[in-house]
Design an enzyme around this catalytic site. Structure first.
Site, PDB file in Angstrom:
ATOM      1  CG  ASP A   1      -1.971   1.026   1.225  1.00 53.21           C
ATOM      2  OD1 ASP A   1      -1.774   2.080   0.586  1.00 53.21           O
ATOM      3  OD2 ASP A   1      -3.033   0.803   1.853  1.00 53.21           O
TER       4      ASP A   1
ATOM      5  CD  GLU B   1      -4.621  -0.802  -0.859  1.00 52.07           C
ATOM      6  OE1 GLU B   1      -4.617  -2.051  -0.922  1.00 52.07           O
ATOM      7  OE2 GLU B   1      -5.065  -0.190   0.123  1.00 52.07           O
TER       8      GLU B   1
ATOM      9  CD  GLU C   1      -7.693   3.010   1.286  1.00 50.02           C
ATOM     10  OE1 GLU C   1      -6.978   2.075   0.937  1.00 50.02           O
ATOM     11  OE2 GLU C   1      -7.588   3.560   2.383  1.00 50.02           O
TER      12      GLU C   1
ATOM     13  CG  HIS D   1     -10.557  -0.083   2.187  1.00 49.54           C
ATOM     14  ND1 HIS D   1     -11.474   0.483   3.053  1.00 49.54           N
ATOM     15  CD2 HIS D   1      -9.343   0.205   2.696  1.00 49.54           C
ATOM     16  CE1 HIS D   1     -10.821   1.092   4.027  1.00 49.54           C
ATOM     17  NE2 HIS D   1      -9.532   0.941   3.837  1.00 49.54           N
TER      18      HIS D   1
END
Ligand SMILES: [Mg+2]
Length: 378
Positions: A190, A216, A242, A292
């Site tokens: 991420d 991500e 998200e 998410h």
């Protein structure tokens, strides 16, 4: 069955130490549950991950008066009604998350009234859902390696780590986790929205060489052009969503060719109804879906019901940072074995809230809670 009243429950937990990530220091967690009470005694459960005071206001002051007396199993009609009345200030952000909590509770009630689990109502053929451990926030490489190995021992086959350290520190962190989990398990990275296109391009090559499962949110959600540019270069599959809301928001990302993996979150993007619409759109574009989920076990369960019903659903996110709203919120806690979460065959979402956890963490005045220390989505 008619809606009698809506109940909002705000939960807040403070860590003893908290954790660090690219966005700063996290010291506390918040989430909102919304219960839809009916005249039959049945109660639907939903969750929203957004500013808790605003969720409370929108649910109680705007949506509750609109919905009392309605049949909660008319899920799609109720969704449209909520969307229409909030459109002038909603469409993205907290209004969509509040709509989503009620929508999820209505799906729970639809399942309960029909005697079927939600995953089955959504067309699912499987009771299990692949799940990954979401943890590995900022630490020294040796500590990351130790934590990653522990997550695999706990039954996970995929782990997600946070980057955004920059330069060599990113590489050292990825190498440590990759070595600790071995070649047969997956690691996702991420980017916490902290990269320029140039830095992300360099890093993405390294991540691809290390067989990272997805990269991500390297960029801020508004920076669609950078997503499009990176997606045409050497990179692991690009994932984001998200911080996106509603079918139209996701349509923009998908049309632009910004993503390989779409990450709608039932508790943020507009509920099970909207997450399923986003997933159907992703399917037509040949993309995969991995929601998410960071806030609580109700949201994880609802996201897992959606994934379990999708031919292109990859996995669902399970927070492993010691969040009591994940570990202690349900009477039957979530369990992951051999990389899979097993859903219930019970009607609806198949979950029951633990009253002791609600009492322990309930915040009585959500309107005057300031989210200074609360976790931002990750
Ligand atoms: Mg994230």
């Amino acid at each position: 069955m008619k809606i009698d009243h809506l109940e909002t429950i705000t939960l807040r937990f403070e860590y003893a130490d908290g954790f660090r990530y690219a966005g700063g220091q996290c010291t506390a967690r918040v989430t909102s549950l919304v219960l839809v009470h009916t005249d039959s005694g049945a109660v639907g459960i939903g969750a929203a991950y957004s500013h808790p005071g605003l969720v409370h206001l929108i649910v109680q002051e705007q949506l509750a008066p609109l919905l009392i007396g309605e049949n909660p199993t008319d899920v799609e009609a109720i969704w449209q009604k909520m969307y229409r009345i909030t459109r002038w200030y909603g469409r993205k952000g907290v209004a969509m998350s509040a709509i989503g909590a009620i929508d999820t509770a209505c799906w729970d009630l639809r399942g309960k009234s029909l005697g079927k689990p939600v995953w089955e109502l959504l067309g699912g053929q499987r009771i299990t859902c692949p799940a990954y451990a979401s943890a590995l926030l900022w630490k020294e490489p040796a500590a990351l390696a130790e934590e990653a190995a522990r997550l695999i021992d706990r039954g996970f086959r995929r782990v997600k780590m946070r980057l955004g350290y920059g330069g060599d520190a990113d590489r050292a962190a990825v190498r440590a986790v990759r070595e600790a989990i071995g070649p047969n398990n997956d690691v996702m990275c991420d980017g916490s929205m902290r990269y320029s296109l140039e830095d992300a391009t360099t890093l993405a090559e390294f991540l691809a060489e290390n067989n990272v499962f997805w990269f991500e949110e390297p960029f801020e959600p508004e920076d669609i052009d950078s997503y499009v540019a990176l997606s045409s270069r050497a990179s692991p599959p690009l994932a984001a969503g998200e911080n996106e809301f509603g079918l139209q928001g996701f349509r923009e990302l998908i049309r632009a060719g910004a993503l390989d993996i779409v990450q709608p979150d039932v508790s943020r993007c507009g509920g099970i109804t909207e997450a399923k619409r986003v997933a159907d759109l992703a399917l037509t574009a040949g993309l995969r879906v991995a929601p998410h989920s960071w806030s609580d076990a109700v949201a994880i369960t609802a996201n897992a019901h959606v994934v379990a019903a999708l031919p292109h659903g990859i996995t669902v996110e399970v927070d492993q940072t010691g969040n009591p709203f994940v570990e202690e919120l349900l009477v039957e806690p979530l369990t992951v074995r051999d990389g899979h979460l097993t859903l219930s065959k019970a009607p609806g979402l198949g979950i029951e809230l633990n009253p002791a956890t609600l009492n322990r963490y309930r915040l009585n005045d959500p309107l005057h809670h300031i989210c200074r220390t609360a976790r931002t989505p990750t």
